[in-house]
Design a protein around this motif. Structure first.
Motif, PDB file in Angstrom:
ATOM      1  N   LYS A  91      28.613 -36.877 -29.185  1.00  0.00           N
ATOM      2  CA  LYS A  91      27.164 -36.687 -29.150  1.00  0.00           C
ATOM      3  C   LYS A  91      26.625 -36.401 -27.746  1.00  0.00           C
ATOM      4  CE  LYS A  91      26.387 -39.697 -33.140  1.00  0.00           C
ATOM      5  NZ  LYS A  91      25.781 -40.974 -33.617  1.00  0.00           N
ATOM      6  N   LEU A  92      27.454 -36.666 -26.723  1.00  0.00           N
ATOM      7  CA  LEU A  92      26.999 -36.431 -25.358  1.00  0.00           C
ATOM      8  C   LEU A  92      26.906 -34.938 -25.083  1.00  0.00           C
ATOM      9  CD1 LEU A  92      29.194 -39.022 -23.422  1.00  0.00           C
ATOM     10  CD2 LEU A  92      26.744 -39.181 -23.821  1.00  0.00           C
ATOM     11  N   PRO A  93      25.873 -34.499 -24.344  1.00  0.00           N
ATOM     12  CA  PRO A  93      25.829 -33.085 -23.962  1.00  0.00           C
ATOM     13  C   PRO A  93      26.981 -32.766 -23.025  1.00  0.00           C
ATOM     14  CG  PRO A  93      24.157 -34.340 -22.764  1.00  0.00           C
ATOM     15  CD  PRO A  93      24.741 -35.265 -23.795  1.00  0.00           C
ATOM     16  N   PRO A  94      27.522 -31.557 -23.090  1.00  0.00           N
ATOM     17  CA  PRO A  94      28.643 -31.223 -22.192  1.00  0.00           C
ATOM     18  C   PRO A  94      28.191 -31.285 -20.740  1.00  0.00           C
ATOM     19  CG  PRO A  94      27.789 -29.252 -23.261  1.00  0.00           C
ATOM     20  CD  PRO A  94      27.125 -30.422 -23.926  1.00  0.00           C
ATOM     21  N   PRO A  95      29.077 -31.635 -19.829  1.00  0.00           N
ATOM     22  CA  PRO A  95      28.690 -31.721 -18.423  1.00  0.00           C
ATOM     23  C   PRO A  95      28.373 -30.349 -17.865  1.00  0.00           C
ATOM     24  CG  PRO A  95      31.055 -31.943 -18.653  1.00  0.00           C
ATOM     25  CD  PRO A  95      30.497 -31.942 -20.035  1.00  0.00           C
ATOM     26  N   ASN A  96      27.381 -30.299 -16.956  1.00  0.00           N
ATOM     27  CA  ASN A  96      27.048 -29.045 -16.297  1.00  0.00           C
ATOM     28  C   ASN A  96      28.116 -28.703 -15.259  1.00  0.00           C
ATOM     29  OD1 ASN A  96      24.574 -28.707 -17.673  1.00  0.00           O
ATOM     30  ND2 ASN A  96      23.582 -30.128 -16.284  1.00  0.00           N
ATOM     31  N   SER A  97      28.068 -27.490 -14.795  1.00  0.00           N
ATOM     32  CA  SER A  97      28.990 -27.046 -13.750  1.00  0.00           C
ATOM     33  C   SER A  97      28.179 -26.637 -12.532  1.00  0.00           C
ATOM     34  CB  SER A  97      29.816 -25.862 -14.258  1.00  0.00           C
ATOM     35  OG  SER A  97      30.764 -25.479 -13.295  1.00  0.00           O
ATOM     36  N   ASP A  98      28.682 -26.967 -11.363  1.00  0.00           N
ATOM     37  CA  ASP A  98      27.944 -26.701 -10.129  1.00  0.00           C
ATOM     38  C   ASP A  98      28.635 -25.614  -9.313  1.00  0.00           C
ATOM     39  OD1 ASP A  98      26.197 -28.761 -10.751  1.00  0.00           O
ATOM     40  OD2 ASP A  98      27.409 -30.255  -9.705  1.00  0.00           O
ATOM     41  N   TYR A  99      27.823 -24.699  -8.795  1.00  0.00           N
ATOM     42  CA  TYR A  99      28.310 -23.712  -7.828  1.00  0.00           C
ATOM     43  C   TYR A  99      27.980 -24.233  -6.429  1.00  0.00           C
ATOM     44  CZ  TYR A  99      28.061 -20.361 -11.759  1.00  0.00           C
ATOM     45  OH  TYR A  99      28.208 -19.711 -12.945  1.00  0.00           O
ATOM     46  N   TYR A 100      28.983 -24.556  -5.653  1.00  0.00           N
ATOM     47  CA  TYR A 100      28.765 -24.923  -4.251  1.00  0.00           C
ATOM     48  C   TYR A 100      29.141 -23.721  -3.392  1.00  0.00           C
ATOM     49  CZ  TYR A 100      28.104 -29.840  -5.352  1.00  0.00           C
ATOM     50  OH  TYR A 100      27.614 -31.025  -5.834  1.00  0.00           O
ATOM     51  N   SER A 101      28.227 -23.339  -2.498  1.00  0.00           N
ATOM     52  CA  SER A 101      28.471 -22.204  -1.616  1.00  0.00           C
ATOM     53  C   SER A 101      28.249 -22.631  -0.174  1.00  0.00           C
ATOM     54  CB  SER A 101      27.533 -21.047  -1.958  1.00  0.00           C
ATOM     55  OG  SER A 101      27.726 -20.625  -3.281  1.00  0.00           O
ATOM     56  N   TYR A 102      29.178 -22.248   0.696  1.00  0.00           N
ATOM     57  CA  TYR A 102      29.127 -22.645   2.104  1.00  0.00           C
ATOM     58  C   TYR A 102      29.016 -21.388   2.970  1.00  0.00           C
ATOM     59  CZ  TYR A 102      30.932 -27.002   0.177  1.00  0.00           C
ATOM     60  OH  TYR A 102      31.094 -28.135  -0.565  1.00  0.00           O
ATOM     61  N   PHE A 103      28.088 -21.423   3.937  1.00  0.00           N
ATOM     62  CA  PHE A 103      27.865 -20.265   4.798  1.00  0.00           C
ATOM     63  C   PHE A 103      27.786 -20.698   6.253  1.00  0.00           C
ATOM     64  CE2 PHE A 103      26.346 -18.858   0.717  1.00  0.00           C
ATOM     65  CZ  PHE A 103      26.716 -17.521   0.658  1.00  0.00           C
ATOM     66  N   LEU A 104      28.465 -19.944   7.100  1.00  0.00           N
ATOM     67  CA  LEU A 104      28.376 -20.152   8.542  1.00  0.00           C
ATOM     68  C   LEU A 104      27.052 -19.582   9.033  1.00  0.00           C
ATOM     69  CD1 LEU A 104      30.482 -21.294  10.591  1.00  0.00           C
ATOM     70  CD2 LEU A 104      30.953 -18.916  11.213  1.00  0.00           C
ATOM     71  N   ILE A 105      26.276 -20.384   9.783  1.00  0.00           N
ATOM     72  CA  ILE A 105      24.999 -19.919  10.320  1.00  0.00           C
ATOM     73  C   ILE A 105      24.940 -20.171  11.821  1.00  0.00           C
ATOM     74  CG2 ILE A 105      23.711 -20.194   8.158  1.00  0.00           C
ATOM     75  CD1 ILE A 105      22.613 -22.828   9.252  1.00  0.00           C
ATOM     76  N   ASP A 106      24.140 -19.375  12.514  1.00  0.00           N
ATOM     77  CA  ASP A 106      23.956 -19.495  13.961  1.00  0.00           C
ATOM     78  C   ASP A 106      23.154 -20.755  14.265  1.00  0.00           C
ATOM     79  OD1 ASP A 106      23.010 -19.108  16.687  1.00  0.00           O
ATOM     80  OD2 ASP A 106      23.646 -17.018  16.458  1.00  0.00           O
TER      81      ASP A 106
ATOM     82  N   MET B  70      24.714 -24.673  -0.279  1.00  0.00           N
ATOM     83  CA  MET B  70      23.782 -24.553  -1.409  1.00  0.00           C
ATOM     84  C   MET B  70      24.501 -24.963  -2.692  1.00  0.00           C
ATOM     85  SD  MET B  70      21.754 -21.014  -0.708  1.00  0.00           S
ATOM     86  CE  MET B  70      23.210 -20.013  -0.838  1.00  0.00           C
ATOM     87  N   VAL B  71      23.724 -25.464  -3.629  1.00  0.00           N
ATOM     88  CA  VAL B  71      24.316 -25.825  -4.921  1.00  0.00           C
ATOM     89  C   VAL B  71      23.374 -25.389  -6.040  1.00  0.00           C
ATOM     90  CG1 VAL B  71      23.353 -28.174  -4.866  1.00  0.00           C
ATOM     91  CG2 VAL B  71      25.273 -27.669  -6.363  1.00  0.00           C
ATOM     92  N   ILE B  72      23.950 -24.764  -7.051  1.00  0.00           N
ATOM     93  CA  ILE B  72      23.205 -24.389  -8.250  1.00  0.00           C
ATOM     94  C   ILE B  72      23.919 -24.984  -9.454  1.00  0.00           C
ATOM     95  CG2 ILE B  72      22.641 -22.465  -9.781  1.00  0.00           C
ATOM     96  CD1 ILE B  72      20.739 -22.637  -7.522  1.00  0.00           C
ATOM     97  N   THR B  73      23.161 -25.579 -10.345  1.00  0.00           N
ATOM     98  CA  THR B  73      23.729 -26.176 -11.554  1.00  0.00           C
ATOM     99  C   THR B  73      23.667 -25.177 -12.700  1.00  0.00           C
ATOM    100  OG1 THR B  73      23.077 -28.379 -10.852  1.00  0.00           O
ATOM    101  CG2 THR B  73      23.551 -28.069 -13.186  1.00  0.00           C
TER     102      THR B  73
END
Length: 412
Positions: A294-309, A358-361
């Motif tokens: 009955k539990l909703p399926p777990p979400n998946s996360d996009y983690y993105s890493y960027f080099l910044i000045d 950054m992270v998007i679900t």
């Protein structure tokens, strides 16, 4: 283990290092022929680990070395569209009430914080886990509102609606934790969400510092476990839990059946069912499997890493001084979320760079399944598609944060 030296305790962990969600590790790359090493680490906020706090006392009791901690005063900064940013500070949540559209709504916001505080303190100080009959009667007398809230628990968003908080920005700020929980406010348990948020507002919020990460804590716990005679088997995945009669009798690893007097499962909800399905003939296991279904399926996360000045951070130092930054996105954006969470760990690399994260679900289970299938069947294509997705996130961020138009990320 010291008191019962004949006991043999084994932990099987599918990962190559202990830690689970707290795992942190070094990544190596290069930029313009310069070597770059940075830490991949989920920037969790926690509490109760300072000297004298409950978790610090627990570590001390277990003989586990504590970490170096820094206090987080600014929990997150929220950037509404065409409005001034709002910083939620751990010790000043009531400032949110000033955004209310009427005196009545302002009173409702204050009522929300008061109710949340009372519920949290009743739960932590006066209630019992698995109470006996006398304790249960006492709880009904001492904490009736908390008991009623648990028994009639609805969703967090319905609680906000019921209290009468209508200003959209206030609602969005109160629901900003969605970004890190991966569960929408209209699905998550109200009691659980209220407790979690109040724990950060009421207690001192902390993050590891001075080279420590939550991985350090995992490593310290693992080392102490081994010192006491425990055995830690890394990169070892359990296939099944075995059963006989009405109890678990061991686990299957590879083709080997390993017997045990007791089996403890500590893993994500979507992994539990295949582990225990052979015990479905046992009533308690059967009930557990039905609950999992009955539990909703777990979400998946996009983690993105960027080099910044580092110039970007020098221009906007609050990116370091506040734990999280959450941007409201315009409607009809390419990302299926109303908000974009970002953070910048306070780790200056080569005296030139920081790493923006950054992270998007992803909430669509069909899309999650497509990504998993692509990873399993065509790793190169999967990597290419992840790269495209990461740069799409950056374009979205640049639409709401001009700083990263002026200082575009240097490398994904």
């Amino acid at each position: 283990k010291i008191d019962r030296p004949d006991d043999k305790v084994v932990i099987y962990n599918g990962n190559r290092i202990p830690g689970g969600f707290c795992t942190a590790f070094k990544k190596h790359t290069s930029y313009q022929n310069e070597k770059i090493t940075y830490t991949v680490n989920i920037p969790l906020i926690t509490s109760d680990f300072q000297p004298g706090d409950p978790l610090a006392n627990l570590l001390d009791y277990m003989g586990v070395k504590n970490l170096n901690w820094k206090v987080i005063d600014n929990l997150f900064e929220y950037y509404p569209l065409n409005e001034e940013p709002f910083v939620l500070r751990g010790k000043d949540p009531e400032s949110l009430a000033n955004l209310a559209s009427s005196p009545k709504e302002k009173a409702n916001v204050m009522k929300f914080f008061s109710m949340m505080k009372k519920f949290y303190n009743d739960l932590m100080e006066k209630c019992h886990l698995f109470p006996n009959p006398i304790e249960a009667i006492g709880m009904l007398c001492r904490t009736p509102s908390a008991i009623i809230r648990i028994l009639t628990d609805g969703t967090y968003l319905k609680t906000i609606d019921k209290i009468g908080i209508k200003t959209q920005t206030i609602r969005e700020i109160l629901c900003a934790a969605e970004a890190f929980l991966g569960v929408e406010a209209d699905l998550v348990s109200s009691a659980a969400e209220l407790s979690m948020i109040q724990s950060f507002l009421q207690n001192t919020s902390l993050q590891p510092t001075d080279g420590d990460t939550f991985q350090t804590l995992s490593d310290n716990l693992a080392e102490r476990f081994k010192e006491l005679g425990g055995k830690l088997e890394l990169q070892t995945r359990v296939k099944k839990v075995t059963f006989q009669g009405k109890k678990a009798t061991g686990v299957i690893i590879g083709n080997e059946n390993i017997s045990a007097d007791s089996v403890v499962i500590a893993t994500a909800q979507d992994v539990i069912a295949p582990l225990i399905e052979d015990g479905a003939y046992i009533s308690s296991i059967k009930k557990r499997l039905k609950k999992i279904e009955k539990l909703p399926p777990p979400n998946s996360d996009y983690y993105s890493y960027f080099l910044i000045d580092k110039k970007a951070i020098e221009e906007k130092p609050e990116l370091l001084n506040t734990a999280y930054h959450i941007y409201k996105l315009p409607e009809n954006n390419e990302i299926d979320n109303w908000k974009l969470p970002v953070w910048v760990p306070n780790e200056l690399i080569n005296d030139k760079y920081y790493v923006l994260t950054m992270v998007i679900t992803e909430k669509d289970q069909n899309k999650i399944d497509e990504w998993v299938k692509l990873r399993d069947t065509n790793l190169q294509k999967y990597t290419e598609e992840k790269e495209k997705m990461a740069w799409k996130f950056i374009k979205t961020l640049q639409d709401v944060e001009p700083l990263f138009v002026k200082y575009p990320p240097l490398k994904h």
